[in-house]
Design a protein around this motif. Sequence first.
Motif, short mmCIF file in Angstrom:
data_model
loop_
_atom_site.label_atom_id
_atom_site.label_comp_id
_atom_site.label_asym_id
_atom_site.label_seq_id
_atom_site.Cartn_x
_atom_site.Cartn_y
_atom_site.Cartn_z
N MET A 92 0.85 -1.20 0.00
CA MET A 92 0.00 0.00 0.00
C MET A 92 0.88 1.24 0.00
O MET A 92 2.01 1.21 0.50
CB MET A 92 -0.93 0.00 1.21
N VAL A 93 0.33 2.30 -0.57
CA VAL A 93 1.00 3.60 -0.61
C VAL A 93 0.00 4.65 -0.14
O VAL A 93 -1.17 4.64 -0.54
CB VAL A 93 1.51 3.94 -2.02
N ASP A 94 0.47 5.54 0.72
CA ASP A 94 -0.37 6.63 1.22
C ASP A 94 -0.99 7.39 0.06
O ASP A 94 -0.29 7.76 -0.90
CB ASP A 94 0.51 7.57 2.06
N PRO A 95 -2.31 7.62 0.09
CA PRO A 95 -2.95 8.35 -1.01
C PRO A 95 -2.28 9.70 -1.31
O PRO A 95 -2.22 10.11 -2.47
CB PRO A 95 -4.38 8.54 -0.51
N ALA A 96 -1.75 10.37 -0.27
CA ALA A 96 -1.13 11.67 -0.48
C ALA A 96 0.27 11.57 -1.09
O ALA A 96 0.85 12.58 -1.48
CB ALA A 96 -1.04 12.43 0.84
#
Length: 285
Positions: free
Chosen positions: A83-87
């Motif tokens: 996962m990657v932070d949306p920001a």
Amino acid sequence: MLHPRTHLSDDDLRAVADLERRVVAADGGRLKIEWEQLRARSTDPGAGPTTDLLWSDPQQGGRVVGYVGFDSWDGRTVELVGMVDPAARGRGIGTALLDAAVPVCRDRGFTRALLIVPRPSAAGHRLARRRGAPVEHSEHALRLDAPPPPGDEDPRTTLRPATAGDLDVLAELLTAAFGQAPTHLRAGLAGGGTLVVEHDGAVVGTVRRQRDGSSGGVYGFAVAPGSQGRGIGRDVLRRVSRRFFADGATSVHLEVAVDNDRALGLYTSVGFTLVQTEDYHDLPL
């Protein structure tokens, strides 16, 4: 900045949990992060192979904005959940994490890697396609948010904790259901989470219960082919689910292959609903 981990500290666990909350809040659904295994890695001294990759952002004070975990069911195939932070998306973090993950898989001796991508994640599927990773299979993630409706319990069907003497028959049941038995089947006997299903005194199935915070998990649920279609599976699933709620759980979750219509019908008849569909991409190593 990449941080390979052979051990997860309490701070690491909190950072991954915070990142998961941000991602789910933005994307919905869920992520298939095996929290029991992550917590077990926090008690390991750390002298071993890489089990997790974290990516921090120096511009945010070192906040963790990317993650990949390695989990294996049979010692040969590894599942990658990332996962990657949306920001922080659009900066190549997902690509960098996957670049780092592939050699870890090879170094650990895995012969196959499955990259789990939630079906709505267009970026995740693009990343998999760029790697030449086709979809190998897909699963529905289901959740039950209230105790199942009342149903008669067949007194001929009983559940008991599995023992070492059951290992051979459990391996046979799981192989018939899933094509192979997990290599950690013996370890799974600890704590009484693995149950044996008996009907009229004969072993006809197995199921593993696992509590994760406020949620209960149902895994390795199998009924022998000759005993299917007699209501045994529905009876067992109701009992296991009711026990979770009686013990304070607020939900119960499980996964089922998208092409297993029979099992999907069983689960939905008890009250489980679809949370997410996940595609398992066969990642070249």
